[in-house]
Scaffold this active site. Structure first.
Site, PDB file in Angstrom:
ATOM      1  CE1 TYR A  45      -1.940   7.970   0.124  1.00 42.94           C
ATOM      2  CE2 TYR A  45      -2.055   5.622   0.579  1.00 42.94           C
ATOM      3  CZ  TYR A  45      -2.675   6.849   0.456  1.00 42.94           C
ATOM      4  OH  TYR A  45      -4.017   6.951   0.629  1.00 42.94           O
ATOM      5  NE  ARG A  94      -7.217  -7.597  -8.643  1.00 44.45           N
ATOM      6  CZ  ARG A  94      -6.378  -6.951  -7.834  1.00 44.45           C
ATOM      7  NH1 ARG A  94      -6.694  -6.738  -6.562  1.00 44.45           N
ATOM      8  NH2 ARG A  94      -5.217  -6.487  -8.274  1.00 44.45           N
ATOM      9  NE  ARG A  95      -4.085  -9.851  -9.416  1.00 44.18           N
ATOM     10  CZ  ARG A  95      -3.175  -9.879  -8.464  1.00 44.18           C
ATOM     11  NH1 ARG A  95      -3.235 -10.773  -7.528  1.00 44.18           N
ATOM     12  NH2 ARG A  95      -2.176  -9.041  -8.490  1.00 44.18           N
ATOM     13  CG  HIS A 122      -9.486   2.083  -6.278  1.00 45.44           C
ATOM     14  ND1 HIS A 122      -9.863   3.357  -5.907  1.00 45.44           N
ATOM     15  CD2 HIS A 122      -8.370   1.812  -5.565  1.00 45.44           C
ATOM     16  CE1 HIS A 122      -9.009   3.819  -5.005  1.00 45.44           C
ATOM     17  NE2 HIS A 122      -8.090   2.899  -4.784  1.00 45.44           N
ATOM     18  CG  PHE A 123      -5.301  -0.785  -9.413  1.00 44.91           C
ATOM     19  CD1 PHE A 123      -4.847  -0.917 -10.698  1.00 44.91           C
ATOM     20  CD2 PHE A 123      -5.690  -1.929  -8.716  1.00 44.91           C
ATOM     21  CE1 PHE A 123      -4.782  -2.151 -11.306  1.00 44.91           C
ATOM     22  CE2 PHE A 123      -5.630  -3.175  -9.322  1.00 44.91           C
ATOM     23  CZ  PHE A 123      -5.182  -3.287 -10.623  1.00 44.91           C
ATOM     24  CG  HIS A 124      -6.507   0.801 -14.495  1.00 47.56           C
ATOM     25  ND1 HIS A 124      -6.627  -0.453 -13.972  1.00 47.56           N
ATOM     26  CD2 HIS A 124      -5.524   0.702 -15.433  1.00 47.56           C
ATOM     27  CE1 HIS A 124      -5.775  -1.284 -14.570  1.00 47.56           C
ATOM     28  NE2 HIS A 124      -5.091  -0.600 -15.453  1.00 47.56           N
ATOM     29  CG  HIS A 134      -2.147   0.998   0.635  1.00 51.21           C
ATOM     30  ND1 HIS A 134      -3.093   0.692  -0.315  1.00 51.21           N
ATOM     31  CD2 HIS A 134      -2.323   2.293   0.907  1.00 51.21           C
ATOM     32  CE1 HIS A 134      -3.813   1.767  -0.562  1.00 51.21           C
ATOM     33  NE2 HIS A 134      -3.380   2.748   0.158  1.00 51.21           N
TER      34      HIS A 134
END
Lengths: 543, 157
Positions: free
Chosen positions: A222, A432-433, A369-371, A218
């Site tokens: 950041y 996902r995946r 979300h992470f895209h 995580h």
């Protein structure tokens, strides 16, 4: 002052880092667009190079290689320019070379099919030991770069007693202080994985490796975001003639990120056995805490926009928006990235929300979300900043700046299309995946199909956008002559740095406090796992 | 250090929002038992097939009318592949893995667990709607990951 020759030598180091990063995003995009087609059912991976190898390459190249090389390049660039001095450049080169060797080792193992373990490499999937060693070497290379940046901070303090470190260097060094604290987790994990992968130890504690991974995984996020914040606070204001809103608040933001980024990882493990709900609740609270520096940043950025508009005699929301340089590719990239980050921030709060995470955990919502976090604000800000840096590194004007501008817009639209579809499909339960999500024609899976098709179309936009970025980055080197000045100025603060309290000017002691804080927060779950070591897993190769 | 009035308000608003969200989560956890699964029971992954009750995976009816469902996850299938339960039944799933990490996810519900070898994870769900539910592995587990799915049939009462 430093000689022109010195600046050119420094630039070569930075160019090596930034163009390696560019190569990574270009390769990563090729793998990425294919995944979209595969999941939409429009293409299937060839038998000699399966979907999961493609997915591993995409994840490693984008999440670990593109971002890391860009941030090392960016931080070296700002440090070299903000602290001009005659210096030896060996460490910048050594760092780059070590990172490159590590990357190449890991990449070869993935390409050969010896490490189809995705970029999270969860044990007891057992990859070739050389994959883990390569990834470790990549991390160690970043420590060399960190040392180079820290050494310049120490030099500044020695030669400018009492004066605060230039804000942009403070931000860069803070990013690497956080990174050192965070990467201790992945190095600890590798110390478990490597002997096990060689067969020197028979079994492995799976829960502990996963906990160590997310201790690192995580704050890795950041690390990317701090890279983008360096640009938003220190470079973007120069594009519209503005200032950094506040020196003190900027330093406070980065110190908060040093402190709060690491003790949050277990929010990735809410659905896990062996970690009691007490610790999961604690990590919900700590993860919420790391939203605070982002709130401060949102205010500071928009306040800086407004103050610059007022300086030009414009007032009000629309006048402020109109006053911004939307035709400048660096600004355009960062600004569209900021818009995407608003979506990413709210989605992130959902993911961090304890029991609520059960609705979205490991669905394609998370990928969406992470895209709109690393793929949106981070990638778009980095690409925009590359458009600003490349002329200052090469002395050549940007080749086809109109392509650069179009590229940032195309990326924004493509990412909105792809990530919205992923969020919706995730809420409907698409995992996902997974290479093929048809599940023998199950009714619920058919409802995902249209979203997967739209997501693939968004992926095509992104792919075209990357081609344009690479064309501009390479075209500048090949097509244009050296006509541009290489000077780089960073935004100054609207408030004097002298007014910043001394406590906000420390870096390294905040790093020590951050490590102590992370250890205290993690002591509970780690103690719990060590107290119930249970049965180790032998591990296997399932691909 | 001077902090602008508006900035102070904005920070207070942001922190207050986070506290309100946390309070809602705490309320949902206590009042509606919306808590993540956290199975703490351990099992030897090499001996799953011999260890009761996993030596006979499947459904058990308890005296209070609720059910327990024991599942083994291994590359690339769930055992049992099909589970049939009556509508409205309260089922507690117990899942373990014999090899690598798997996922246990029923789309359209909040049944969502990681399955780690050496551990038994558990979660309770009430199936209020009759019909066929998909059960799938949502953690990459190897080359056949996309083929790892099963079925839960909820029969009309």
């Amino acid at each position: 002052m430093t000689s022109d020759l010195q600046v050119r030598a420094e630039n070569r180091v930075v160019i090596a880092h930034i163009y390696t990063s560019t190569a990574a995003i270009a390769l990563g995009a090729i793998f990425g667009v294919f995944q979209g087609f595969s999941r939409a059912g429009a293409a299937a991976a060839p038998s000699w190079f399966d979907y999961y190898r493609i997915l591993t390459m995409h994840g490693v190249l984008m999440a670990l290689v593109f971002t890391t090389f860009f941030i090392t390049g960016l931080c070296l660039f700002v440090t070299y320019r903000a602290i001009p001095r005659e210096r030896k450049l060996a460490l910048g080169w050594v760092g780059w070379l070590v990172m490159l060797v590590g990357t190449a080792m890991a990449a070869v193992e993935i390409l050969l099919g010896n490490a189809t373990v995705l970029y999270t490499f969860y044990a007891p999937l057992k990859a070739s030991p050389w994959f883990y060693i390569g990834a470790t070497i990549l991390v160690l290379g970043t420590w060399v770069v960190a040392y180079e940046i820290f050494e310049n901070v120490v030099y500044w303090r020695r030669t400018n007693p009492g004066a605060p470190v230039p804000l942009v260097v403070f931000c860069a060094a803070a990013t690497f202080v956080m990174w050192i604290v965070a990467t201790l987790g992945v190095v600890a994990e590798m110390a478990m994985l490597i002997p096990w992968a060689f067969g020197w130890v028979p079994t492995i504690n799976v829960l502990l490796t996963r906990l160590f991974f997310w201790y690192f995984g995580h704050p890795l996020v950041y690390f990317w975001i701090m890279g983008a914040y360096i640009i938003w606070y220190n470079i973007i204001p120069t594009r519209y003639g503005g200032n950094t809103f506040s020196d003190g608040l900027t330093r406070l933001t980065f110190i908060m990120l040093i402190l709060l980024s690491t003790p949050v990882g277990i929010h990735h493990e809410f659905m896990e056995p062996g970690i009691s709900s007490t610790w999961k609740a604690l990590f919900t609270v700590t993860t919420y805490g790391v939203a605070i520096p982002s709130f401060i940043t949102a205010f500071a950025i928009f306040a800086s926009f407004e103050l610059a508009a007022i300086k030009q005699g414009r007032k009000g929301f629309i006048a402020t928006v109109k006053s911004l340089p939307w035709g400048d590719p660096a600004f355009s990239g960062a600004a569209y990235g900021m818009l995407l980050f608003i979506l990413g921030g709210f989605g992130g709060l959902v993911n961090a929300s304890y029991g609520m995470d059960a609705v979205v955990h490991n669905t394609i919502w998370i990928v969406g979300h992470f895209h709109v976090t690393v793929g949106g604000p981070v990638a778009l800000t980095f690409i925009g900043a590359a458009y600003w840096m490349i002329p200052r590194l090469t002395g050549r004007a940007l080749w086809k700046p109109e392509w650069a501008l179009m590229q940032t817009r195309l990326w924004f639209i493509g990412m909105l299309i792809m990530s919205f579809s992923m969020h919706f499909a995730g809420l409907l339960g698409a995992p996902r995946r997974t290479a093929d999500v048809s599940y023998g024609g199950a009714a619920v899976a058919q409802a995902w199909h249209p979203y997967m098709t739209v997501a693939a179309a968004g992926g095509v936009f992104l792919f075209l956008s990357i081609i344009m970025f690479v064309a501009v980055a390479l075209g500048t080197l090949v097509q244009n002559r050296k006509t541009e000045p290489m000077a780089a100025a960073f935004a100054t603060s609207a408030t004097p740095a002298g007014a910043t309290p001394a406590a906000l000017q420390h870096l390294f002691r905040w790093g020590v406090i951050a490590l102590a804080f992370a250890i205290v927060v993690y002591a509970g779950p780690v103690g719990e796992i060590l107290h119930h070591p249970g049965y180790g897993a032998a591990g296997m190769r399932t691909w | 250090m001077h902090i602008h009035k508006y900035e102070r308000w904005w920070m207070i608003f942001g922190v207050a929002m986070l506290i309100a969200f946390l309070a809602l989560l705490a309320f949902a956890a206590v009042e509606n038992s919306i808590v993540p699964p956290s199975g703490m029971q351990q099992i030897d992954p090499k001996l799953v097939a011999q260890t009761p009750p996993f030596n006979h995976p499947g459904l058990r009816r308890l005296s209070d009318g609720s059910y327990e469902a024991y599942y083994i996850a291994q590359v690339f299938a769930f055992d049992p592949p099909v589970l049939t339960i009556p509508q409205g039944a309260k089922v507690t799933f117990y899942v373990t893995s014999t090899d690598v990490v798997h996922g246990f996810f029923v789309p359209g519900t909040a049944v969502n667990m990681m399955v780690v070898p050496g551990w038994v994870n558990m979660q309770t769900h009430v199936f209020r709607r009759a019909g066929e539910y998909l059960l799938l592995c949502h953690e990459y587990c190897g080359i056949g990951h996309q083929d790892m799915f099963g079925k839960i049939e909820v029969t009309k009462r």
